[in-house]
Design an enzyme around this catalytic site. Structure first.
Site, PDB file in Angstrom:
ATOM      1  N   PHE A 145       0.857  -1.188   0.000  1.00  0.00           N
ATOM      2  CA  PHE A 145       0.000   0.000   0.000  1.00  0.00           C
ATOM      3  C   PHE A 145       0.888   1.230   0.000  1.00  0.00           C
ATOM      4  CE2 PHE A 145      -2.383   3.546   1.696  1.00  0.00           C
ATOM      5  CZ  PHE A 145      -3.563   3.460   0.978  1.00  0.00           C
ATOM      6  N   ASP A 230       9.153   3.014   2.169  1.00  0.00           N
ATOM      7  CA  ASP A 230       7.929   3.748   2.504  1.00  0.00           C
ATOM      8  C   ASP A 230       7.659   3.503   3.990  1.00  0.00           C
ATOM      9  OD1 ASP A 230       5.391   4.669   2.999  1.00  0.00           O
ATOM     10  OD2 ASP A 230       4.491   3.838   1.182  1.00  0.00           O
ATOM     11  N   LYS A 259       2.382  10.846   7.793  1.00  0.00           N
ATOM     12  CA  LYS A 259       1.536  10.554   8.951  1.00  0.00           C
ATOM     13  C   LYS A 259       2.011  11.216  10.251  1.00  0.00           C
ATOM     14  CE  LYS A 259      -1.110   6.909   6.955  1.00  0.00           C
ATOM     15  NZ  LYS A 259      -0.895   5.713   6.178  1.00  0.00           N
TER      16      LYS A 259
HETATM   17  C1  LIG Z   1      -1.031   5.837   4.674  1.00  0.00           C
HETATM   18  C2  LIG Z   1       0.055   5.352   3.785  1.00  0.00           C
HETATM   19  C3  LIG Z   1       0.353   6.000   2.566  1.00  0.00           C
HETATM   20  C4  LIG Z   1      -0.468   7.131   2.028  1.00  0.00           C
HETATM   21  O1  LIG Z   1      -0.491   8.249   2.868  1.00  0.00           O
HETATM   22  P1  LIG Z   1      -1.640   9.342   2.639  1.00  0.00           P
HETATM   23  O2  LIG Z   1      -1.290  10.438   3.613  1.00  0.00           O
HETATM   24  O3  LIG Z   1      -2.946   8.682   2.954  1.00  0.00           O
HETATM   25  O4  LIG Z   1      -1.574   9.773   1.222  1.00  0.00           O
HETATM   26  C5  LIG Z   1       1.410   5.515   1.822  1.00  0.00           C
HETATM   27  N1  LIG Z   1       2.143   4.490   2.244  1.00  0.00           N
HETATM   28  C6  LIG Z   1       1.901   3.849   3.413  1.00  0.00           C
HETATM   29  C7  LIG Z   1       2.760   2.718   3.828  1.00  0.00           C
HETATM   30  C8  LIG Z   1       0.829   4.245   4.208  1.00  0.00           C
HETATM   31  O5  LIG Z   1       0.560   3.589   5.336  1.00  0.00           O
END
Ligand SMILES: *Cc1c(COP(=O)(O)O)cnc(C)c1O
Length: 403
Positions: A145, A230, A259
């Site tokens: 994701f 990520d 985040k």
């Molecule tokens: C939440 C998340 C995203 C996307 O972040 P947004 O602020 O919702 O665009 C990308 N990668 C990972 C691993 C995430 O948990």
């Protein structure tokens, strides 16, 4: 499902009538929050085990972050990058020194930072590796994701995220998560980067086999392929270290954060990299109107200050171990597996996860199902021992009721 009071029902009604139906939230209408606790419109309190997917790692409405936000909001909120301001430089210095990188490029949401990393990797392919024009490949992992933009869903292998949203952006090559041999054989002279979550969060809290990250990183170095982590969800303390990659002593070439960098107050994201890599961007070729705005910078600095001064990575390690131990001790037949790292915990259930989430809600705990049988438990990192005990009691009762 618990009885909804009329007030809550009316807010749900409004969302349903005027909003797109692109989520399926629990029937909980939150009005205020503090620390690990949420309060609904009827005043009932709930222990938050969602933490907005790690975005409120510091706890809800942290006074120090709020103060920074309020102070900056009364002074200067937005300049755009057409000029300079007195907040961006200090923020970049704080972020890079804290995360031990030479430079950072700030964006807003997580997926924008992912997009930034993808663009950096592609330019690296053409300018540093002499890959043929438009042929660059980025290796990604099944069940990943990385967000919801068209490029991010092009990297996805999850049908729900992709269905009827094509055509897709080419150049992403998925391999099974944790499969070193598959990674090694997918790698070729067009590969410029791998993009990896060191623990898959949305994918159901999947921890790769021990040593995988380290071997993948070694392979990348050998072939001058960028290792891009990520850590939007796993980073900044969630897994018990500053970064999940730290568990294996891996230093990604590109680190993607978001985040918790916004402390639950404001979207703040960034990529971190060496000066040499960051020089691949030049004036005008990438950016964002709101990226690195003064308000975001003030919130970002305060969010880091809290992570550091309250020792949140160590707190997550300790609390996570205590919680995971408690969950295993329950020895419930409804639990298939307890997995995770720090305070990113996945409960693999033998009963429907949505049902357990609803039973937990009745008992004053909010936890969200991801996939049909996985319940994700990821409270704010400031959770206290007594709150962990309450949580364990509620989970025990909900699991019992689910059988
Ligand atoms: C939440 C998340 C995203 C996307 O972040 P947004 O602020 O919702 O665009 C990308 N990668 C990972 C691993 C995430 O948990």
């Amino acid at each position: 499902m618990q009885e909804l009071d009329r007030n809550a029902a009316s807010f749900i009604e409004l969302e349903e009538r005027y909003g797109a139906h692109n989520y399926q939230p629990l029937d909980l209408v939150v009005e205020r929050a503090e620390g690990v606790w949420l309060y609904d419109v009827a005043g009932k309190r709930y222990l938050d085990c969602v933490s907005a997917y790690s975005a409120v790692s510091q706890g809800h409405c942290h006074p120090r972050i709020r103060a920074a936000l309020v102070e900056q909001a009364g002074k200067l909120s937005l300049t755009s990058r057409a000029m300079r301001n007195d907040k961006l430089g200090p923020f970049l210095q704080r972020l890079t020194e804290f995360c031990k990188y030479e430079s950072a490029l700030p964006m807003n949401t997580g997926v924008e930072a992912v997009e930034t990393a993808v663009k950096l990797a592609r330019r690296y392919a053409y300018e540093r590796k002499r890959v043929a024009p438009n042929a660059a490949e980025i290796i990604v992992f099944e069940n990943n994701f990385h967000g919801r933009t068209t490029a991010a869903i092009s990297a996805s292998t999850t049908e729900l995220y992709r269905h009827d949203f094509g055509p897709f952006t080419p150049g992403f090559v998925p391999v099974p998560y944790g499969d070193f041999d598959a990674l090694a054989s997918a790698l070729n002279e067009r590969t410029c980067a791998i993009l990896i979550e060191p623990v898959q969060g949305e994918g159901g809290v999947i921890v790769p086999p021990p040593g995988f990250l380290k071997r993948a990183w070694g392979l990348c170095r050998e072939h001058r392929v960028l290792f891009m982590a990520d850590e939007i969800q796993t980073g900044l303390g969630r897994t018990g270290d500053l970064f999940a990659c730290d568990h294996e002593g891996v230093k990604p070439d590109v680190m993607i954060v978001g985040k918790a960098l916004g402390g639950g107050y404001y979207p703040v994201s960034a990529i971190l990299a060496s000066r040499e890599l960051m020089e691949l961007f030049g004036p005008g070729d990438h950016g964002s109107t709101f990226g690195g705005n003064p308000l975001a910078c003030a919130v970002g600095v305060a969010s880091i200050d809290v992570i550091e001064s309250e020792n949140l990575p160590a707190r997550a390690r300790y609390a996570g171990a205590r919680l995971m131990h408690g969950l295993r001790e329950l020895a419930s037949p409804a639990i298939g597996e307890v997995r995770g790292r720090g305070l990113l915990i996945g409960l693999e259930l033998t009963v429907p996860a949505r049902r357990v989430a609803e039973l937990l809600l009745e008992r004053g705990v909010v936890a969200k199902d991801t996939h049909a049988t996985v319940l994700r438990i990821a409270p704010p990192l400031v959770i206290a021992d007594a709150e962990i005990d309450l949580l364990l009691e509620a989970i025990a009762a909900a699991l019992k009721a689910s059988l």
